[in-house]
Design an enzyme around this catalytic site. Sequence first.
Site, PDB file in Angstrom:
ATOM      1  N   SER A  22       0.815  -1.208   0.106  1.00 30.12           N
ATOM      2  CA  SER A  22      -0.119  -0.093  -0.001  1.00 30.12           C
ATOM      3  C   SER A  22       0.791   1.235  -0.014  1.00 30.12           C
ATOM      4  O   SER A  22       0.525   2.098  -0.619  1.00 30.12           O
ATOM      5  CB  SER A  22      -0.992  -0.120   1.253  1.00 30.12           C
ATOM      6  OG  SER A  22      -1.741  -1.120   1.198  1.00 30.12           O
ATOM      7  N   ASP A 312      -7.314  -7.801   4.951  1.00 32.96           N
ATOM      8  CA  ASP A 312      -6.473  -8.909   4.161  1.00 32.96           C
ATOM      9  C   ASP A 312      -5.919 -10.094   4.934  1.00 32.96           C
ATOM     10  O   ASP A 312      -5.388 -11.042   4.535  1.00 32.96           O
ATOM     11  CB  ASP A 312      -5.143  -8.208   3.654  1.00 32.96           C
ATOM     12  CG  ASP A 312      -5.466  -7.135   2.482  1.00 32.96           C
ATOM     13  OD1 ASP A 312      -6.534  -7.441   1.968  1.00 32.96           O
ATOM     14  OD2 ASP A 312      -4.922  -6.176   2.417  1.00 32.96           O
ATOM     15  N   ARG A 385      -2.861 -14.126  -1.774  1.00 33.23           N
ATOM     16  CA  ARG A 385      -3.089 -14.405   0.013  1.00 33.23           C
ATOM     17  C   ARG A 385      -3.474 -15.719   0.094  1.00 33.23           C
ATOM     18  O   ARG A 385      -3.010 -16.520   0.820  1.00 33.23           O
ATOM     19  CB  ARG A 385      -3.886 -13.389   0.526  1.00 33.23           C
ATOM     20  CG  ARG A 385      -3.241 -11.861   0.333  1.00 33.23           C
ATOM     21  CD  ARG A 385      -4.019 -11.018   1.134  1.00 33.23           C
ATOM     22  NE  ARG A 385      -3.780  -9.695   0.744  1.00 33.23           N
ATOM     23  CZ  ARG A 385      -2.670  -8.879   0.964  1.00 33.23           C
ATOM     24  NH1 ARG A 385      -1.906  -9.359   1.601  1.00 33.23           N
ATOM     25  NH2 ARG A 385      -2.760  -7.802   0.358  1.00 33.23           N
TER      26      ARG A 385
HETATM   27  C1  S3P Z   1      -5.462  -1.314  -0.072  1.00 33.16           C
HETATM   28  C2  S3P Z   1      -6.711  -1.315   0.560  1.00 33.16           C
HETATM   29  C3  S3P Z   1      -7.632  -2.625   0.929  1.00 33.16           C
HETATM   30  C4  S3P Z   1      -6.614  -3.946   0.765  1.00 33.16           C
HETATM   31  C5  S3P Z   1      -5.929  -4.008  -0.329  1.00 33.16           C
HETATM   32  C6  S3P Z   1      -4.921  -2.606  -0.426  1.00 33.16           C
HETATM   33  C7  S3P Z   1      -4.811  -0.355  -0.457  1.00 33.16           C
HETATM   34  O1  S3P Z   1      -8.636  -2.696  -0.027  1.00 33.16           O
HETATM   35  O2  S3P Z   1      -7.436  -5.063   0.927  1.00 33.16           O
HETATM   36  O3  S3P Z   1      -5.039  -5.084  -0.290  1.00 33.16           O
HETATM   37  O4  S3P Z   1      -3.815  -0.119  -0.512  1.00 33.16           O
HETATM   38  O5  S3P Z   1      -5.523   0.730  -0.212  1.00 33.16           O
HETATM   39  P1  S3P Z   1     -10.044  -1.985  -0.006  1.00 33.16           P
HETATM   40  O6  S3P Z   1      -9.592  -0.568   0.058  1.00 33.16           O
HETATM   41  O7  S3P Z   1     -10.851  -2.475  -0.976  1.00 33.16           O
HETATM   42  O8  S3P Z   1     -10.462  -2.330   1.386  1.00 33.16           O
END
Ligand code: S3P
Length: 427
Positions: A22, A312, A385
């Site tokens: 992220s 996650d 995952r």
């Molecule tokens: C992420 C947000 C999450 C997460 C994804 C990465 C991000 O998704 O599940 O692996 O980097 O902003 P959502 O925003 O759909 O919850």
Amino acid sequence: MIRRIRACSKVRGEISPPGDKSISHRGVILNSIARGRAKVRGASSGADLAATISCLRSLGVKIQAQNGVLDIWGGERLQEADDVLQAQNSATTARMLCGLLASQPFVSIITGDRSLRQRPMGRVMRPLRLMGAELWGRKNDLLPVVIRGARLRGIEYTLPEPSAQVKSAIILASLAASGETKIKETIPCRDHTEKMLELMEADIKREGDVVIIKPKGGGLRPVSIDVPGDISAASFWLVLGTIHPDAQIRIVNCGVNPTRMGIVNVLKDMGAKVEIENRRLWGNEPVADLYVESSHLHGIEVDPQAVPGVIDEVPLILLAGSLAQGRTVIRGASELRLKEVDRIRKTVMELSRFEIEARELPDGAMIYGGAKLQGAECQSHGDHRLAMLLGVAGMVAQGETAVHGAEAASISYPKFWDDASSVCQYA
Ligand code: S3P
């Protein structure tokens, strides 16, 4: 690729998790529109970030990769790409680019792989349209999405589902909008975009559960960052360390942003022995070393309010629950049905192959503890995952496990199987 795994007799070692996916996405995207050059060190080497880099290069951003360092030459103006932007398997790429491109004065088309083309994009298109954006999706809600850059205005918006991707897309659009934007989150989700924008001297602040952004002349200050290790990747070792009967693992340089610490809190609630040591700051992201060892776990009911913070990691909590005493229940996780695969259905289905007793709920799952895991033939369904979860299950199951589609791990954690071989010891 099929990966064959036997139960480790002992788990020992030190893991340096891959750069947080992220934070890497945000480091690359935000520096691409900053007013100068910046370096992102230790970024994720997974396929998802590679997709973001490739899209930004198609949009005219110069990005060089050398010895694990990304060198980015930012600029406020992007250029129209001469082909469709390919986000591959990465929803973060597709959704954040929607926000980024909504204000750029040209046409963009974003698509993805077969899995991503089935995932909802309406959740970003709706608020962006309220800001004045012009975008169209296949069957309204799906990729490919076509964007024609428009003049945007600030809005007040309450996120209907907790999603950092949607929040970040709106924030990106708001940087180029006229007037102020207010985004209200009823359940807080990861705040890496906000934290990085603070460093970049954007006009962004939080008041309670509302993020407020005002566009600011002069553009963003480029920021060079060291990307902390990914706690979601580290979670595979946190869970292996707690469920294996003879384990001690140290995880170094791991991001410990409070919005990502849900997995540590849930494991501790289950009785896990996890220590957080050597806390410090990298940029304005907190980092620490984590130490974990074999623990006696008990089942819990996870508070649905806590689910966005472990979104996650839910499959890993279910695996931990199978070896705990008593029952573990997760509700309020219907978002998981909209991930790379339906992660509720596929996790329950694949864990059942290990003779774990698991039951699907409409918005979660229930798992019975005290299982004696038996090695199994199982399948990642192309989900990174899930591939890694099944690898961890194989490391504690009797007999041999074969994970089909094991290569999916490289979407977020290319070194996963090497790290597995390094900590898993045989007598
Ligand atoms: C992420 C947000 C999450 C997460 C994804 C990465 C991000 O998704 O599940 O692996 O980097 O902003 P959502 O925003 O759909 O919850």
